[in-house]
Design a protein around this motif. Structure first.
Motif, PDB file in Angstrom:
ATOM      1  N   VAL A   1      19.155 -13.577 -15.516  1.00 41.82           N
ATOM      2  CA  VAL A   1      18.392 -13.607 -16.761  1.00 41.82           C
ATOM      3  C   VAL A   1      16.905 -13.717 -16.437  1.00 41.82           C
ATOM      4  O   VAL A   1      16.498 -14.478 -15.571  1.00 41.82           O
ATOM      5  N   LEU A   2      16.102 -12.911 -17.113  1.00 43.07           N
ATOM      6  CA  LEU A   2      14.656 -12.925 -16.932  1.00 43.07           C
ATOM      7  C   LEU A   2      14.023 -13.924 -17.884  1.00 43.07           C
ATOM      8  O   LEU A   2      14.415 -14.033 -19.047  1.00 43.07           O
ATOM      9  N   CYS A   3      13.028 -14.635 -17.367  1.00 43.03           N
ATOM     10  CA  CYS A   3      12.250 -15.532 -18.218  1.00 43.03           C
ATOM     11  C   CYS A   3      10.907 -15.774 -17.542  1.00 43.03           C
ATOM     12  O   CYS A   3      10.721 -15.439 -16.377  1.00 43.03           O
ATOM     13  N   ALA A   4       9.990 -16.353 -18.267  1.00 39.81           N
ATOM     14  CA  ALA A   4       8.723 -16.767 -17.661  1.00 39.81           C
ATOM     15  C   ALA A   4       9.019 -17.871 -16.651  1.00 39.81           C
ATOM     16  O   ALA A   4       9.975 -18.639 -16.815  1.00 39.81           O
TER      17      ALA A   4
ATOM     18  N   GLY B   1      12.501 -15.786 -12.613  1.00 42.70           N
ATOM     19  CA  GLY B   1      11.239 -16.140 -13.248  1.00 42.70           C
ATOM     20  C   GLY B   1      10.161 -15.098 -13.017  1.00 42.70           C
ATOM     21  O   GLY B   1       9.970 -14.635 -11.892  1.00 42.70           O
ATOM     22  N   LEU B   2       9.462 -14.743 -14.083  1.00 40.21           N
ATOM     23  CA  LEU B   2       8.353 -13.805 -14.015  1.00 40.21           C
ATOM     24  C   LEU B   2       7.059 -14.538 -14.339  1.00 40.21           C
ATOM     25  O   LEU B   2       7.025 -15.386 -15.237  1.00 40.21           O
ATOM     26  N   GLU B   3       5.998 -14.217 -13.610  1.00 42.77           N
ATOM     27  CA  GLU B   3       4.702 -14.855 -13.854  1.00 42.77           C
ATOM     28  C   GLU B   3       4.219 -14.534 -15.259  1.00 42.77           C
ATOM     29  O   GLU B   3       4.387 -13.420 -15.751  1.00 42.77           O
ATOM     30  N   SER B   4       3.617 -15.525 -15.888  1.00 46.38           N
ATOM     31  CA  SER B   4       3.133 -15.351 -17.250  1.00 46.38           C
ATOM     32  C   SER B   4       2.036 -16.374 -17.526  1.00 46.38           C
ATOM     33  O   SER B   4       2.237 -17.562 -17.292  1.00 46.38           O
ATOM     34  N   PRO B   5       0.899 -15.911 -18.039  1.00 46.30           N
ATOM     35  CA  PRO B   5      -0.181 -16.864 -18.332  1.00 46.30           C
ATOM     36  C   PRO B   5       0.087 -17.721 -19.567  1.00 46.30           C
ATOM     37  O   PRO B   5      -0.497 -18.780 -19.729  1.00 46.30           O
ATOM     38  N   ASP B   6       0.999 -17.269 -20.435  1.00 50.95           N
ATOM     39  CA  ASP B   6       1.200 -17.974 -21.702  1.00 50.95           C
ATOM     40  C   ASP B   6       2.654 -18.346 -21.978  1.00 50.95           C
ATOM     41  O   ASP B   6       3.005 -18.705 -23.099  1.00 50.95           O
TER      42      ASP B   6
ATOM     43  N   LYS C   1       5.207 -16.355 -21.969  1.00 51.49           N
ATOM     44  CA  LYS C   1       5.939 -15.254 -22.600  1.00 51.49           C
ATOM     45  C   LYS C   1       5.994 -14.091 -21.622  1.00 51.49           C
ATOM     46  O   LYS C   1       5.055 -13.853 -20.879  1.00 51.49           O
ATOM     47  N   ILE C   2       7.110 -13.366 -21.625  1.00 54.83           N
ATOM     48  CA  ILE C   2       7.195 -12.156 -20.820  1.00 54.83           C
ATOM     49  C   ILE C   2       7.101 -10.953 -21.752  1.00 54.83           C
ATOM     50  O   ILE C   2       7.385 -11.059 -22.941  1.00 54.83           O
ATOM     51  N   THR C   3       6.703  -9.830 -21.184  1.00 58.95           N
ATOM     52  CA  THR C   3       6.513  -8.626 -21.999  1.00 58.95           C
ATOM     53  C   THR C   3       7.601  -7.605 -21.687  1.00 58.95           C
ATOM     54  O   THR C   3       8.252  -7.659 -20.640  1.00 58.95           O
ATOM     55  N   ALA C   4       7.759  -6.655 -22.585  1.00 64.30           N
ATOM     56  CA  ALA C   4       8.704  -5.557 -22.357  1.00 64.30           C
ATOM     57  C   ALA C   4       8.306  -4.788 -21.105  1.00 64.30           C
ATOM     58  O   ALA C   4       9.174  -4.339 -20.344  1.00 64.30           O
TER      59      ALA C   4
ATOM     60  N   VAL D   1       9.660  -6.567 -18.103  1.00 63.63           N
ATOM     61  CA  VAL D   1      11.104  -6.354 -17.996  1.00 63.63           C
ATOM     62  C   VAL D   1      11.370  -4.982 -17.384  1.00 63.63           C
ATOM     63  O   VAL D   1      12.154  -4.854 -16.434  1.00 63.63           O
ATOM     64  N   ALA D   2      10.698  -3.963 -17.896  1.00 62.04           N
ATOM     65  CA  ALA D   2      10.878  -2.603 -17.379  1.00 62.04           C
ATOM     66  C   ALA D   2      10.462  -2.507 -15.921  1.00 62.04           C
ATOM     67  O   ALA D   2      11.172  -1.911 -15.094  1.00 62.04           O
ATOM     68  N   GLU D   3       9.340  -3.114 -15.580  1.00 67.96           N
ATOM     69  CA  GLU D   3       8.851  -3.096 -14.191  1.00 67.96           C
ATOM     70  C   GLU D   3       9.835  -3.789 -13.252  1.00 67.96           C
ATOM     71  O   GLU D   3      10.118  -3.302 -12.155  1.00 67.96           O
TER      72      GLU D   3
END
Length: 139
Positions: free
Chosen positions: A82-85, A107-112, A114-117, A120-122
């Motif tokens: 599962v992807l999340c910030a 976990g994906l890096e995020s300044p706020d 929130k992750i973006t579409a 997710v695609a990348e």
């Protein structure tokens, strides 16, 4: 009460005054547990109506962690994560509950928080174009 919603943790905020008011009104009522009370039944009816399907099975869980684990396990196959910030609740505050059930939290890096579409695609594209993708958790 602040108008800003931080989405850090469900334990960081107090209850809305209307929720507290209703709890005071019903505090001394004795009802059966495990969502068998009249309030849960009223909520089920409202959910079914909002969904436009009176046949829906509506069940309540005791907390956010249990809900997250249930939904993630239902939505993902065993080889998927599962992807999340990186600051996301399931990555930081749920004591490994998701991973204890066999799904990696990616976990994906995020300044706020929130992750973006696009993220997710990348992440997906990077996975399927990796020469050893079949040996890696699928996002």
């Amino acid at each position: 009460m602040s108008d800003k919603i931080l989405f850090q943790c469900d334990y960081n905020e107090g209850a809305h005054p209307k929720v507290l008011e209703r709890l005071v009104q019903t505090n001394m009522e004795q009802t059966p547990g495990y969502s068998e009370d009249k309030y849960c039944e009223e909520a089920r009816k409202k959910i079914r109506k909002a969904c436009g399907d009176d046949s829906l099975a509506v069940h309540f869980l005791v907390g956010g962690t249990q809900t997250n684990v249930t939904v993630i396990n239902a939505a993902l196959r065993k080889h998927q994560g599962v992807l999340c910030a990186v600051t996301g609740h399931i990555n930081v505050h749920e004591t490994g509950a998701v991973e204890a059930c066999g799904h990696k939290v990616l976990g994906l890096e995020s300044p706020d928080g929130k992750i973006t579409a696009a993220q997710v695609a990348e992440t997906y594209e990077a996975h399927i174009h990796n020469d050893s993708f079949e040996h890696m958790v699928q996002p």
